[in-house]
Design a protein around this motif. Structure first.
Motif, PDB file in Angstrom:
ATOM      1  N   THR A  91       0.839  -1.201   0.000  1.00 48.66           N
ATOM      2  CA  THR A  91       0.000   0.000   0.000  1.00 48.66           C
ATOM      3  C   THR A  91       0.872   1.249   0.000  1.00 48.66           C
ATOM      4  N   MET A  92       1.973   1.192   0.713  1.00 46.09           N
ATOM      5  CA  MET A  92       2.936   2.292   0.702  1.00 46.09           C
ATOM      6  C   MET A  92       3.450   2.541  -0.711  1.00 46.09           C
ATOM      7  N   ALA A  93       3.782   1.462  -1.417  1.00 43.05           N
ATOM      8  CA  ALA A  93       4.253   1.590  -2.796  1.00 43.05           C
ATOM      9  C   ALA A  93       3.193   2.254  -3.671  1.00 43.05           C
ATOM     10  N   SER A  94       1.934   1.918  -3.421  1.00 39.10           N
ATOM     11  CA  SER A  94       0.841   2.504  -4.194  1.00 39.10           C
ATOM     12  C   SER A  94       0.716   4.002  -3.942  1.00 39.10           C
ATOM     13  N   THR A  95       0.829   4.414  -2.687  1.00 36.53           N
ATOM     14  CA  THR A  95       0.727   5.850  -2.386  1.00 36.53           C
ATOM     15  C   THR A  95       1.898   6.621  -2.988  1.00 36.53           C
ATOM     16  N   LYS A 122      12.693   3.162   3.313  1.00 38.25           N
ATOM     17  CA  LYS A 122      13.453   3.896   2.296  1.00 38.25           C
ATOM     18  C   LYS A 122      13.555   3.101   0.992  1.00 38.25           C
ATOM     19  N   GLU A 123      13.692   1.790   1.117  1.00 32.46           N
ATOM     20  CA  GLU A 123      13.902   0.978  -0.082  1.00 32.46           C
ATOM     21  C   GLU A 123      12.684   0.978  -0.996  1.00 32.46           C
ATOM     22  N   HIS A 127      13.033   1.886  -4.824  1.00 29.85           N
ATOM     23  CA  HIS A 127      12.542   0.952  -5.840  1.00 29.85           C
ATOM     24  C   HIS A 127      11.611   1.653  -6.832  1.00 29.85           C
ATOM     25  N   ALA A 128      10.898   2.664  -6.362  1.00 28.49           N
ATOM     26  CA  ALA A 128       9.913   3.341  -7.210  1.00 28.49           C
ATOM     27  C   ALA A 128      10.539   4.282  -8.234  1.00 28.49           C
ATOM     28  N   VAL A 129      11.769   4.716  -8.000  1.00 33.94           N
ATOM     29  CA  VAL A 129      12.377   5.751  -8.849  1.00 33.94           C
ATOM     30  C   VAL A 129      12.366   5.403 -10.337  1.00 33.94           C
ATOM     31  N   PRO A 130      12.830   4.220 -10.753  1.00 33.97           N
ATOM     32  CA  PRO A 130      12.854   3.946 -12.195  1.00 33.97           C
ATOM     33  C   PRO A 130      11.469   3.773 -12.820  1.00 33.97           C
ATOM     34  N   TYR A 210      19.174  -0.624  -8.772  1.00 37.26           N
ATOM     35  CA  TYR A 210      18.116  -0.677  -7.757  1.00 37.26           C
ATOM     36  C   TYR A 210      17.797  -2.085  -7.259  1.00 37.26           C
ATOM     37  N   GLN A 211      17.595  -3.017  -8.165  1.00 34.49           N
ATOM     38  CA  GLN A 211      17.049  -4.302  -7.737  1.00 34.49           C
ATOM     39  C   GLN A 211      18.099  -5.285  -7.227  1.00 34.49           C
ATOM     40  N   THR A 212      19.355  -4.906  -7.312  1.00 29.46           N
ATOM     41  CA  THR A 212      20.398  -5.728  -6.689  1.00 29.46           C
ATOM     42  C   THR A 212      20.501  -5.463  -5.193  1.00 29.46           C
ATOM     43  N   ARG A 213      19.905  -4.390  -4.742  1.00 25.73           N
ATOM     44  CA  ARG A 213      19.996  -4.023  -3.327  1.00 25.73           C
ATOM     45  C   ARG A 213      19.303  -5.096  -2.480  1.00 25.73           C
ATOM     46  N   PRO A 214      19.939  -5.545  -1.397  1.00 26.47           N
ATOM     47  CA  PRO A 214      19.480  -6.755  -0.701  1.00 26.47           C
ATOM     48  C   PRO A 214      18.323  -6.572   0.282  1.00 26.47           C
ATOM     49  N   VAL A 215      17.755  -5.397   0.368  1.00 30.23           N
ATOM     50  CA  VAL A 215      16.710  -5.158   1.375  1.00 30.23           C
ATOM     51  C   VAL A 215      15.483  -6.033   1.126  1.00 30.23           C
ATOM     52  N   PHE A 216      15.101  -6.196  -0.151  1.00 31.55           N
ATOM     53  CA  PHE A 216      13.982  -7.065  -0.515  1.00 31.55           C
ATOM     54  C   PHE A 216      14.465  -8.138  -1.482  1.00 31.55           C
TER      55      PHE A 216
END
Length: 287
Positions: A91-95, A122-123, A127-130, A210-216
């Motif tokens: 939901t956060m990603a959606s907002t 933060k991640e 992730h949303a930037v691109p 972005y997607q190499t970052r290990p948070v998710f």
């Protein structure tokens, strides 16, 4: 005989009427109980998301607040098996995708209250930037920074980058191919010379940076991407691609429908139904 028949018929009609009224009362009672159960569930879920939170809308627009709460935290959260953290993060990603600073700050409260880490908060933004571009994310970065500082979080957070200028393309391609397989090679081969750079940018920037970052992990990132895309609207081609990507990494149709249901109150019916159409096109029901 005629009068007797009429009398019997009248008594029969009275019994039918009484029976109908009883049935209507039972149905009405069941509906009321279902509504009460939904309202109770909604209140519990809302409290879990926002413990101690006071909404101004409850004071100024109590009817709308009640309608939204009962739907967004009652009915829609009854569907699917998403846990509370996943519901909040998506939901956060959606907002973020819709660039709604006030709602985003409210979701930050839910995230922090439910053990979602500052790194994860933060991640989702990174992730949303691109997908939505830096200008929309930059303002929400400031909202997040103010919120986190208020909560005593020291910034900047620990760096998460695992690639550099020499490895970002290679590592990005690895992730792309782990999701989409040999389709990536086909895209590179079919791209006109004056458009090949877009494929390289996708590999090196979108996936490498972005997607190499290990948070998710990759499964969660594909759900994040799906959530962002269906929230933006007008991205059906990309939604279909990432429906397939989700399937490829192990997120099944029921999971995608659960995510879409979770986001329905936030993105509205047109975008929701478009998302469902995309899901059904890529993952048709077995006959």
């Amino acid at each position: 005989m005629s009068l007797q028949f009429q009398s019997l018929n009248h008594k029969k009609m009275k019994r039918i009427t009484k029976l109908t009224l009883v049935l209507l009362m039972i149905v009405s009672s069941n509906i009321t109980k279902a509504q009460e159960k939904n309202m109770k569930t909604a209140e519990e879920n809302y409290t879990n998301w926002y413990p101690g939170y006071s909404s101004t809308m409850e004071a100024t627009d109590p009817e709308l607040s009640s309608i939204f709460k009962n739907f967004a935290f009652g009915e829609t959260q009854e569907y699917g098996n998403l846990d509370i953290k996943k519901r909040i993060i998506l939901t956060m990603a959606s907002t973020i995708a819709q660039h709604t600073p006030s709602e985003y700050r409210k979701i930050l409260y839910a995230a922090f209250s439910n053990g979602i880490s500052p790194l994860q908060i933060k991640e989702v933004l990174y992730h949303a930037v691109p997908y939505i571009g830096m200008p929309k994310v930059a303002e929400l970065i400031e909202v997040a920074n103010v919120f986190l500082k208020e909560k005593g979080v020291k910034l900047p957070l620990e760096p998460q980058a695992v690639v550099n200028s020499q490895t970002r393309l290679e590592k990005g391609l690895e992730i792309q191919k782990s999701i989409f397989g040999n389709q990536i090679d086909k895209l590179y081969k079919s791209a006109p010379a004056d458009q090949l750079h877009f494929q390289r940018y996708l590999s090196a920037n979108c996936f490498g940076d972005y997607q190499t970052r290990p948070v998710f992990d990759v499964k969660m990132r594909e759900l994040l991407t799906f959530s962002i895309l269906i929230s933006m609207g007008g991205t059906d081609a990309q939604v279909k691609s990432h429906v397939q990507g989700n399937v490829n990494v192990g997120n099944d149709k029921q999971t995608l429908l659960a995510v879409t249901t979770q986001l329905l109150p936030y993105i509205g019916y047109p975008r929701t139904l478009n998302a469902v159409t995309c899901i059904n096109e890529i993952i048709p029901d077995k006959k």
